[in-house]
Design a protein around this motif. Structure first.
Motif, PDB file in Angstrom:
ATOM      1  N   TYR A 135       0.837  -1.203   0.000  1.00 17.25           N
ATOM      2  CA  TYR A 135       0.000   0.000   0.000  1.00 17.25           C
ATOM      3  C   TYR A 135       0.871   1.251   0.000  1.00 17.25           C
ATOM      4  O   TYR A 135       1.726   1.432   0.856  1.00 17.25           O
ATOM      5  N   THR A 136       0.581   2.103  -0.988  1.00 18.75           N
ATOM      6  CA  THR A 136       1.391   3.304  -1.269  1.00 18.75           C
ATOM      7  C   THR A 136       2.895   2.969  -1.205  1.00 18.75           C
ATOM      8  O   THR A 136       3.694   3.729  -0.702  1.00 18.75           O
ATOM      9  N   ARG A 137       3.185   1.798  -1.709  1.00 22.33           N
ATOM     10  CA  ARG A 137       4.584   1.283  -1.796  1.00 22.33           C
ATOM     11  C   ARG A 137       5.286   1.320  -0.444  1.00 22.33           C
ATOM     12  O   ARG A 137       6.423   1.771  -0.325  1.00 22.33           O
ATOM     13  N   GLY A 138       4.586   0.841   0.560  1.00 20.37           N
ATOM     14  CA  GLY A 138       5.194   0.730   1.890  1.00 20.37           C
ATOM     15  C   GLY A 138       4.925   1.924   2.785  1.00 20.37           C
ATOM     16  O   GLY A 138       5.085   1.849   4.003  1.00 20.37           O
ATOM     17  N   LYS A 139       4.471   3.039   2.188  1.00 23.80           N
ATOM     18  CA  LYS A 139       4.328   4.248   2.998  1.00 23.80           C
ATOM     19  C   LYS A 139       3.135   4.179   3.952  1.00 23.80           C
ATOM     20  O   LYS A 139       3.144   4.827   5.000  1.00 23.80           O
ATOM     21  N   ALA A 140       2.093   3.413   3.590  1.00 25.17           N
ATOM     22  CA  ALA A 140       0.948   3.291   4.514  1.00 25.17           C
ATOM     23  C   ALA A 140       1.442   2.686   5.831  1.00 25.17           C
ATOM     24  O   ALA A 140       1.107   3.174   6.921  1.00 25.17           O
ATOM     25  N   GLU A 141       2.245   1.622   5.732  1.00 26.95           N
ATOM     26  CA  GLU A 141       2.781   1.013   6.960  1.00 26.95           C
ATOM     27  C   GLU A 141       3.745   1.974   7.665  1.00 26.95           C
ATOM     28  O   GLU A 141       3.736   2.082   8.897  1.00 26.95           O
ATOM     29  N   SER A 142       4.566   2.671   6.903  1.00 31.91           N
ATOM     30  CA  SER A 142       5.545   3.569   7.531  1.00 31.91           C
ATOM     31  C   SER A 142       4.852   4.698   8.288  1.00 31.91           C
ATOM     32  O   SER A 142       5.249   5.044   9.409  1.00 31.91           O
ATOM     33  N   VAL A 143       3.818   5.272   7.677  1.00 35.20           N
ATOM     34  CA  VAL A 143       3.097   6.372   8.339  1.00 35.20           C
ATOM     35  C   VAL A 143       2.392   5.849   9.590  1.00 35.20           C
ATOM     36  O   VAL A 143       2.392   6.500  10.642  1.00 35.20           O
ATOM     37  N   PHE A 144       1.813   4.667   9.475  1.00 38.52           N
ATOM     38  CA  PHE A 144       1.134   4.076  10.637  1.00 38.52           C
ATOM     39  C   PHE A 144       2.162   3.803  11.736  1.00 38.52           C
ATOM     40  O   PHE A 144       1.907   4.019  12.922  1.00 38.52           O
ATOM     41  N   GLY A 145       3.336   3.321  11.329  1.00 40.06           N
ATOM     42  CA  GLY A 145       4.423   3.102  12.295  1.00 40.06           C
ATOM     43  C   GLY A 145       4.805   4.396  12.994  1.00 40.06           C
ATOM     44  O   GLY A 145       5.086   4.413  14.196  1.00 40.06           O
ATOM     45  N   GLU A 146       4.794   5.482  12.229  1.00 38.99           N
ATOM     46  CA  GLU A 146       5.114   6.790  12.806  1.00 38.99           C
ATOM     47  C   GLU A 146       4.075   7.154  13.889  1.00 38.99           C
ATOM     48  O   GLU A 146       4.427   7.658  14.965  1.00 38.99           O
ATOM     49  N   LEU A 147       2.796   6.879  13.599  1.00 39.97           N
ATOM     50  CA  LEU A 147       1.747   7.159  14.606  1.00 39.97           C
ATOM     51  C   LEU A 147       2.000   6.350  15.874  1.00 39.97           C
ATOM     52  O   LEU A 147       1.841   6.856  16.994  1.00 39.97           O
ATOM     53  N   MET A 148       2.388   5.094  15.702  1.00 40.63           N
ATOM     54  CA  MET A 148       2.612   4.242  16.884  1.00 40.63           C
ATOM     55  C   MET A 148       3.877   4.663  17.629  1.00 40.63           C
ATOM     56  O   MET A 148       3.942   4.520  18.844  1.00 40.63           O
ATOM     57  N   ARG A 149       4.860   5.179  16.898  1.00 47.21           N
ATOM     58  CA  ARG A 149       6.067   5.681  17.590  1.00 47.21           C
ATOM     59  C   ARG A 149       5.721   6.901  18.434  1.00 47.21           C
ATOM     60  O   ARG A 149       6.198   7.061  19.545  1.00 47.21           O
ATOM     61  N   ARG A 150       4.826   7.752  17.890  1.00 48.08           N
ATOM     62  CA  ARG A 150       4.466   8.965  18.633  1.00 48.08           C
ATOM     63  C   ARG A 150       3.543   8.645  19.802  1.00 48.08           C
ATOM     64  O   ARG A 150       3.476   9.391  20.767  1.00 48.08           O
ATOM     65  N   GLN A 151       2.771   7.551  19.634  1.00 48.40           N
ATOM     66  CA  GLN A 151       1.924   7.141  20.760  1.00 48.40           C
ATOM     67  C   GLN A 151       2.018   5.623  20.943  1.00 48.40           C
ATOM     68  O   GLN A 151       1.185   4.857  20.464  1.00 48.40           O
ATOM     69  N   PRO A 152       3.043   5.165  21.668  1.00 45.82           N
ATOM     70  CA  PRO A 152       3.312   3.718  21.761  1.00 45.82           C
ATOM     71  C   PRO A 152       2.140   2.912  22.332  1.00 45.82           C
ATOM     72  O   PRO A 152       1.991   1.741  21.985  1.00 45.82           O
ATOM     73  N   SER A 153       1.269   3.515  23.122  1.00 46.50           N
ATOM     74  CA  SER A 153       0.169   2.731  23.706  1.00 46.50           C
ATOM     75  C   SER A 153      -0.817   2.275  22.629  1.00 46.50           C
ATOM     76  O   SER A 153      -1.599   1.349  22.851  1.00 46.50           O
ATOM     77  N   LEU A 154      -0.777   2.919  21.456  1.00 44.28           N
ATOM     78  CA  LEU A 154      -1.705   2.539  20.379  1.00 44.28           C
ATOM     79  C   LEU A 154      -1.540   1.066  20.005  1.00 44.28           C
ATOM     80  O   LEU A 154      -2.526   0.364  19.781  1.00 44.28           O
ATOM     81  N   ARG A 155      -0.297   0.589  19.955  1.00 40.85           N
ATOM     82  CA  ARG A 155      -0.052  -0.777  19.481  1.00 40.85           C
ATOM     83  C   ARG A 155      -0.819  -1.815  20.298  1.00 40.85           C
ATOM     84  O   ARG A 155      -1.363  -2.772  19.754  1.00 40.85           O
ATOM     85  N   ASP A 156      -0.874  -1.614  21.613  1.00 44.33           N
ATOM     86  CA  ASP A 156      -1.514  -2.626  22.460  1.00 44.33           C
ATOM     87  C   ASP A 156      -3.036  -2.542  22.432  1.00 44.33           C
ATOM     88  O   ASP A 156      -3.713  -3.405  22.981  1.00 44.33           O
TER      89      ASP A 156
END
Ligand SMILES: NC(=O)c1ccc[n+]([C@@H]2O[C@H](COP(=O)([O-])OP(=O)(O)OC[C@H]3O[C@@H](n4cnc5c(N)ncnc54)[C@H](OP(=O)(O)O)[C@@H]3O)[C@@H](O)[C@H]2O)c1
Length: 344
Positions: free
Chosen positions: A81-102
Motif C-alpha cells: 500500500y502506497t509502496r510501503g508508505k501506509a505502513e511507515s506512516v502508521f508506524g510513525e503514529l505508533m512511535r508517537r503514541q506507543p500505547s496505540l499498538r496494544d
C-alpha cells in the motif's frame, strides 16, 4: 495538501460499540477484534517512492482517530500500500503514541511484487519472500509482532509445504500470531490448509453491493442466469467453507467506492440501488455508508467489512452500521436492486 492536524494522543476506542454486535469468528482468537475493520490503503500519499510528509502523518492521524472513535480496533495493511508508505506512516503514529499498538489488532498482507529487474508484476508465495516481506512490514510499522498476516493473492507457482514452513518460522520467532488469506476461493483454502499445522483465520475478498459474486455463487449456480456473472462460479462454496471452518470473512470494497452512497450514480445502472440505499438510510435514521456495511454484516458469516475511506467524516458515518440490522426483506431488496434483476 491535507490540512495539518495535531498529532496528539488518540481517544480510547469505544469498546461498548465494538462489542454490541454478535460475535465474529475472529473474536474467538482475538477478543478485542471489532466488527468493522479499517483499511489503510488510503494512507501514506501516492503510490511511488516519494517520501511521506508531515501532512500524510496528520492525514493518517485524523483517519485513525475517526476509526477508533467508532470502535474500530482492527487495522488492515499490506506491504504494497502506497509502496510501503501506509505502513511507515502508521508506524510513525505508533512511535508517537506507543500505547496505540496494544489497543489494536494489526494485520498486514504479503505476496504481491511490483515489476523489477527479475520480472513483471507478479505474485510470490515462496518461503523466502513471505518471511522477508513480513519482516519488512514489521520494520516499517516499528513493531515486533503482527497479529495477523494474510497471503494477498493466490500464486500459481505456490507450494503449500513451503508456505507452511514460512508460517511456522514466523510464528516460532514471535513475529506473527495468526495467518490467513485474501482473494482465495474454497478450493484454494482447502488445498493450502492441508499443509498447514495451524488454521487459516481470515479470508479477505471483494464483496458488497458493488461486487455480488460471492453471494451470486450460491444463489445462481444451477441457473442459466449465472452466465450473466461468469466470475461468480469460482466463488462457489467459499462463504460456506469459511463458515464451516470458523474463518473470518473480511470484505474489501465494502463501500463500493461510493457507487451507491453519494448524491448521484455515475453509472445509470447503479441508480435503483443508490436510491434504495438513500431511502433505507432515511427510514432508519442512519448514513448511506451505514446501510452498505449493514448489508454485509446481516450475512450469517458475520462478515467484517473493511472501510477504505480516509476521510474522518465518512469513517464516522460508517459507524452507523452498528446501529442497524436489516430485515430479510430489506436485505433482499438491496440485493435485487444491485444485481439489476429479480432472482430466479
Ligand atoms: N485484499 C485485497 O486484495 C484488497 C484490495 C483492495 C482493498 N483492500 C483493503 O480494503 C480496504 C477498502 O477497500 P477499497 O478502498 O477498495 O474500498 P471502499 O471502502 O469501497 O472504497 C474506498 C474509496 O471509495 C471512496 N468513497 C467511498 N464513499 C464515497 C462516496 N460516497 N463518494 C466518493 N468517494 C467515496 C473513498 O474516498 P474517501 O477516502 O475520499 O472517502 C475511498 O477512496 C482498503 O483500504 C484495503 O485495506 C484489500
Amino acid at each position: 495538501m491535507h490540512q495539518a492536524a495535531p498529532c496528539g494522543s488518540f481517544a480510547q476506542p469505544d469498546l461498548r460499540i465494538s462489542m454490541a454486535q454478535p460475535s465474529l469468528p475472529l473474536q474467538q482468537l482475538l477478543p478485542a477484534t471489532s466488527p468493522l475493520a479499517f483499511g489503510c490503503m488510503g494512507l501514506g500519499g501516492s503510490w511511488d517512492d516519494a517520501p511521506y510528509t508531515e501532512d500524510h502523518v496528520a492525514h493518517a492521524h485524523a483517519a485513525v482517530e475517526a476509526a477508533l472513535d467508532i470502535g474500530v480496533t482492527l487495522f488492515d495493511h499490506a506491504d504494497i500500500y502506497t509502496r510501503g508508505k501506509a505502513e511507515s506512516v502508521f508506524g510513525e503514529l505508533m512511535r508517537r503514541q506507543p500505547s496505540l499498538r496494544d489497543r489494536i489488532v494489526l494485520q498486514s498482507k504479503c505476496g504481491i511484487r511490483f515489476a523489477d529487474d527479475e520480472g513483471p508484476k507478479r505474485f510470490d508465495l515462496s518461503r523466502e519472500y513471505i518471511v522477508a516481506a513480513a519482516e519488512a512490514s514489521l520494520r516499517r510499522l516499528g513493531t515486533e509482532r503482527l497479529d495477523i498476516l494474510l497471503l494477498h493473492r493466490p500464486d500459481p507457482l505456490w507450494e503449500p509445504e513451503e508456505i507452511a514452513l514460512a508460517f511456522r518460522q514466523l510464528r516460532e520467532q514471535g513475529k506473527v500470531l495468526h495467518f490467513g488469506v485474501s482473494n482465495m476461493n474454497a478450493a484454494q483454502m482447502a488445498w493450502l490448509g492441508r499443509s498447514l499445522d495451524q488454521p487459516l483465520v481470515v479470508n479477505q475478498f471483494e464483496m458488497g453491493l458493488g461486487h455480488l459474486e460471492p453471494i451470486e455463487a450460491g444463489t445462481t449456480f444451477n441457473d442459466g442466469q449465472a452466465a450473466a456473472r461468469p466470475g461468480s462460479l469460482a466463488w462457489s462454496g467459499t462463504l460456506e467453507h469459511c463458515q464451516q471452518q470458523g474463518i473470518q470473512v473480511q470484505a474489501w470494497a465494502s463501500l463500493a467506492r461510493g457507487r451507491f452512497s453519494g448524491d448521484t450514480a455515475k453509472d445509470p445502472a447503479d441508480e435503483p440501488a443508490r436510491r434504495l440505499v438513500q431511502e433505507l438510510a432515511q427510514r432508519h435514521g442512519v448514513s448511506t455508508e451505514g446501510v452498505l456495511l449493514a448489508w454485509l454484516m446481516r450475512h450469517p458469516a458475520r462478515i467484517q467489512p473493511v472501510i477504505g475511506s480516509s476521510q474522518p467524516a465518512r469513517i464516522r458515518a460508517c459507524g452507523d452500521a452498528l446501529k442497524l440490522t436489516l430485515t430479510r426483506g430489506e436485505w433482499y431488496a438491496l440485493y435485487e436492486a444491485a444485481r439489476g434483476r429479480a432472482l430466479p
